[in-house]
Design a protein around this motif. Structure first.
Motif, mmCIF file in Angstrom:
data_model
loop_
_atom_site.group_PDB
_atom_site.id
_atom_site.type_symbol
_atom_site.label_atom_id
_atom_site.label_comp_id
_atom_site.label_asym_id
_atom_site.label_seq_id
_atom_site.Cartn_x
_atom_site.Cartn_y
_atom_site.Cartn_z
ATOM 1 N N ASP A 11 -10.506 3.437 -10.863
ATOM 2 C CA ASP A 11 -11.256 2.510 -11.709
ATOM 3 C C ASP A 11 -11.224 1.076 -11.181
ATOM 4 O OD1 ASP A 11 -12.037 4.499 -13.466
ATOM 5 O OD2 ASP A 11 -10.439 4.093 -14.914
ATOM 6 N N GLY A 12 -10.469 0.836 -10.115
ATOM 7 C CA GLY A 12 -10.409 -0.501 -9.537
ATOM 8 C C GLY A 12 -9.483 -1.455 -10.264
ATOM 9 N N LEU A 13 -8.638 -0.927 -11.140
ATOM 10 C CA LEU A 13 -7.741 -1.775 -11.916
ATOM 11 C C LEU A 13 -6.458 -2.098 -11.177
ATOM 12 C CD1 LEU A 13 -8.287 -0.010 -15.352
ATOM 13 C CD2 LEU A 13 -9.349 -2.130 -14.521
ATOM 14 N N ILE A 14 -6.078 -1.222 -10.249
ATOM 15 C CA ILE A 14 -4.914 -1.477 -9.404
ATOM 16 C C ILE A 14 -5.301 -1.183 -7.958
ATOM 17 C CG2 ILE A 14 -3.269 -0.906 -11.241
ATOM 18 C CD1 ILE A 14 -2.658 1.713 -9.692
ATOM 19 N N SER A 15 -4.518 -1.738 -7.049
ATOM 20 C CA SER A 15 -4.704 -1.436 -5.635
ATOM 21 C C SER A 15 -3.451 -0.738 -5.117
ATOM 22 C CB SER A 15 -4.949 -2.719 -4.835
ATOM 23 O OG SER A 15 -3.806 -3.556 -4.901
ATOM 24 N N ARG A 16 -3.649 0.022 -4.064
ATOM 25 C CA ARG A 16 -2.551 0.740 -3.417
ATOM 26 C C ARG A 16 -2.567 0.366 -1.947
ATOM 27 N NH1 ARG A 16 -3.395 6.122 -1.572
ATOM 28 N NH2 ARG A 16 -1.500 6.965 -0.701
ATOM 29 N N THR A 17 -1.446 -0.154 -1.475
ATOM 30 C CA THR A 17 -1.320 -0.543 -0.075
ATOM 31 C C THR A 17 -0.244 0.321 0.559
ATOM 32 O OG1 THR A 17 -1.881 -2.820 -0.653
ATOM 33 C CG2 THR A 17 -0.852 -2.453 1.497
ATOM 34 N N LEU A 18 -0.597 0.974 1.658
ATOM 35 C CA LEU A 18 0.374 1.791 2.380
ATOM 36 C C LEU A 18 1.032 0.947 3.460
ATOM 37 C CD1 LEU A 18 -1.554 5.160 2.749
ATOM 38 C CD2 LEU A 18 0.326 4.623 1.199
ATOM 39 N N HIS A 19 2.350 0.997 3.511
ATOM 40 C CA HIS A 19 3.125 0.278 4.520
ATOM 41 C C HIS A 19 3.697 1.283 5.506
ATOM 42 C CE1 HIS A 19 2.877 -3.499 2.307
ATOM 43 N NE2 HIS A 19 3.137 -2.800 1.204
ATOM 44 N N ALA A 20 3.518 0.997 6.769
ATOM 45 C CA ALA A 20 4.011 1.902 7.823
ATOM 46 C C ALA A 20 5.524 1.926 7.802
ATOM 47 C CB ALA A 20 3.500 1.440 9.174
ATOM 48 N N GLY A 21 6.051 2.990 8.282
ATOM 49 C CA GLY A 21 7.497 3.146 8.358
ATOM 50 C C GLY A 21 7.851 4.590 8.142
ATOM 51 N N THR A 22 9.128 4.882 8.247
ATOM 52 C CA THR A 22 9.604 6.226 8.006
ATOM 53 C C THR A 22 10.644 6.155 6.909
ATOM 54 O OG1 THR A 22 9.278 6.709 10.322
ATOM 55 C CG2 THR A 22 10.591 8.277 9.074
ATOM 56 N N PRO A 23 10.363 6.626 5.742
ATOM 57 C CA PRO A 23 9.068 7.164 5.312
ATOM 58 C C PRO A 23 8.097 6.020 4.997
ATOM 59 C CG PRO A 23 10.600 7.218 3.473
ATOM 60 C CD PRO A 23 11.364 6.694 4.668
ATOM 61 N N SER A 24 6.814 6.358 4.929
ATOM 62 C CA SER A 24 5.835 5.338 4.580
ATOM 63 C C SER A 24 6.036 4.945 3.119
ATOM 64 C CB SER A 24 4.409 5.846 4.809
ATOM 65 O OG SER A 24 4.163 6.945 3.975
ATOM 66 N N ARG A 25 5.596 3.752 2.796
ATOM 67 C CA ARG A 25 5.819 3.226 1.452
ATOM 68 C C ARG A 25 4.497 2.770 0.865
ATOM 69 N NH1 ARG A 25 6.753 -1.748 -0.866
ATOM 70 N NH2 ARG A 25 8.243 -1.765 -2.566
#
Length: 136
Positions: free
Chosen positions: A81-95
């Motif tokens: 719905d565009g109310l929140i954003s999700r940002t993936l951060h590289a790494g092991t494990p990814s976050r």
């Protein structure tokens, strides 16, 4: 067109076209929004994310009684719905990091107003319920 669409953007809808059809109800943007904010967990997550961004595990720990499965479903719906954003951060494990968007912040302001109305009128609502229950 939905009965609520008939009013202009700056004039609230005073009348609803009768009969209100199932299609009218389903196509109304307010219906979808009320379903989203009326579910059990969306308002809680929007309130948390209004404070600062959270990682998935942080959100999981922040809300008691919210299963991981329901957390995933609710976050996906809020993101869709565009109310929140999700940002993936590289790494092991990814976050993954979740944050409120500008759209989410604008909705949050309305939720605060609605919540304040509920607090201000709690006694009125409880009294009305008691009168109704006594009569029926």
């Amino acid at each position: 067109m939905s009965p609520l669409h008939e009013a202009s953007a700056d004039v609230p809808a005073a009348d609803v076209t009768v009969p209100v059809t199932v299609d009218d109800h389903e196509r109304c943007p307010a219906t979808a929004l009320l379903r989203r904010i009326g579910d059990k967990w969306s308002p809680v997550l929007l309130s948390l994310l209004a404070q600062h961004s959270y990682g998935f595990n942080e959100l999981d720990r922040a809300v008691q009684g919210l299963s991981r499965r329901m957390l995933v479903r609710t976050l996906r719906s809020l993101e869709r719905d565009g109310l929140i954003s999700r940002t993936l951060h590289a790494g092991t494990p990814s976050r993954a990091e979740y944050a409120l968007t500008d759209l989410g912040r604008s909705l949050r302001a309305l939720l605060i107003t609605l919540g304040q109305w509920a607090v201000d009128h709690e006694a009125d609502l409880l009294s009305a319920r008691a009168r109704y229950d006594a009569a029926y």
